[in-house]
Design a protein around this motif. Sequence first.
Motif, mmCIF file in Angstrom:
data_model
loop_
_atom_site.group_PDB
_atom_site.id
_atom_site.type_symbol
_atom_site.label_atom_id
_atom_site.label_comp_id
_atom_site.label_asym_id
_atom_site.label_seq_id
_atom_site.Cartn_x
_atom_site.Cartn_y
_atom_site.Cartn_z
ATOM 1 N N LEU A 169 0.833 -1.210 0.000
ATOM 2 C CA LEU A 169 0.000 0.000 0.000
ATOM 3 C C LEU A 169 0.864 1.255 0.000
ATOM 4 O O LEU A 169 0.615 2.207 -0.745
ATOM 5 N N TRP A 170 1.888 1.245 0.850
ATOM 6 C CA TRP A 170 2.779 2.397 0.920
ATOM 7 C C TRP A 170 3.547 2.587 -0.389
ATOM 8 O O TRP A 170 3.659 3.697 -0.903
ATOM 9 N N TYR A 171 4.028 1.493 -0.939
ATOM 10 C CA TYR A 171 4.837 1.552 -2.161
ATOM 11 C C TYR A 171 4.005 2.042 -3.348
ATOM 12 O O TYR A 171 4.478 2.817 -4.177
ATOM 13 N N GLY A 172 2.765 1.605 -3.423
ATOM 14 C CA GLY A 172 1.959 1.900 -4.598
ATOM 15 C C GLY A 172 1.445 3.310 -4.688
ATOM 16 O O GLY A 172 1.169 3.804 -5.780
ATOM 17 N N HIS A 173 1.294 3.991 -3.560
ATOM 18 C CA HIS A 173 0.723 5.344 -3.623
ATOM 19 C C HIS A 173 1.781 6.412 -3.891
ATOM 20 O O HIS A 173 1.459 7.563 -4.143
ATOM 21 N N ARG A 174 3.050 6.027 -3.861
ATOM 22 C CA ARG A 174 4.139 6.990 -4.035
ATOM 23 C C ARG A 174 4.554 7.123 -5.492
ATOM 24 O O ARG A 174 4.467 6.175 -6.272
ATOM 25 N N GLU A 175 5.011 8.307 -5.836
ATOM 26 C CA GLU A 175 5.682 8.534 -7.117
ATOM 27 C C GLU A 175 7.175 8.418 -6.856
ATOM 28 O O GLU A 175 7.739 9.166 -6.056
ATOM 29 N N TRP A 176 7.825 7.482 -7.543
ATOM 30 C CA TRP A 176 9.206 7.165 -7.233
ATOM 31 C C TRP A 176 10.180 7.852 -8.190
ATOM 32 O O TRP A 176 10.010 7.802 -9.398
ATOM 33 N N ALA A 177 11.219 8.468 -7.593
ATOM 34 C CA ALA A 177 12.295 9.035 -8.405
ATOM 35 C C ALA A 177 13.317 7.972 -8.776
ATOM 36 O O ALA A 177 13.964 8.045 -9.822
#
Length: 404
Positions: free
Chosen positions: A264-272
Amino acid sequence: MVGPYRTLFSMPGAKGFVIAGFVGRAPMAMLGIGIVLLISALTGSYTTAGAVSATTAVAFAIAAPLSGRLIDRFGQARILIPLALVHGAALTGLMLCAEFGAPRWTLFAFALVTGGAATSLGSMVRARWSHLLSGRAGLHTAFSFESVADEVIFVAGPALTAGLAAAVSPYAGLVVAGVCAVAGTVAFALQRGTEPPVRTGPARSGSPITIPAVALLAGVFLAMGAVFGSVDLITVAFAAERGAKAAAGLLLGCVAFGSMLSGLWYGHREWALSLRRRFAWALVVFAVGFAPIAAISDLRLMAVALFFAGLAISPTIITIYALVERIVPAHLLTEGMSWLSTAVGFGVAVGAWAGGRLTDAFGPSDAYLFALGCALLALVTGAVGGALLHLPEGGRSEAGSAAS
């Protein structure tokens, strides 16, 4: 965190195929432990239980790419419904053979058909998302959601199966698994509005497994599958050794709960960070997370350790599926994702067999060292082959297209 996920379900038809896909793939967390609980109760041997469970996993691993290629060629509905019906019939035959004391080879025969007719429904759901969100930013969130859905299944599935086996009958968990597999898969297949169209490619399209990066990722999944298969079986024995066999499902649920939260945490973030770097870091955390379990003897401490071990699972799986989606040509996407299921299936089979043998020979605590070794193998495989994962920032890779 909820916002990006809510947007996904505003798409027409999304809720229907997601719910059906969730129900249809629930047995993936129930089948292995259900077979282990049933066969170990009947025979008193974790070696036999692991072998029957491994037969199911191997059969699934061999058949998954074949069914994936058929689905790419003929469409999901035409292939999934017959497979679901055969799977349900074979699982029923397995339970009947166990109930009436049929020769032991019949258990392996029906396990072979049960696994061979099982469908990689998670790959089918992800293929639908890839079709609906082609070229759009929401695909990362969709893949993250599906990984979280998998982990919800792995939280509830083992606990439900173990609880039913303890409170109702050793057969009860497998009965529920069979009903969910048939009903969910058929309901999913009948939703034609979101089904990916059959795409044509070159007349002699090669298999996605011949793409070096896909082969590397499959190798990592193989080692991870061995971790999952061995931990499932060893944890049942670990709990039973302490007089709390029904707690095995809760212990395994702790792994899945940790993975669900991290997903859940990983999926909601926009990753650089690039996919390749995220993949590398996830494998490091995965290996470190499983390091303490062989040194723990208390059930409560084991629950905590397994929770932290699960934190790296979803991010690793999400990243690998995203890499495959980037690498594999569109007309081979289902087969490409099915190869990941094949790798995990073989890994689970090896892990279940080895975990059973090592548990019978040395006890569950020492057998956990095998799971740690496989986690380290996944890390080494990803590190050694990392150079294969240089990908362009946009679109599918030219290498993937050329390999077709």
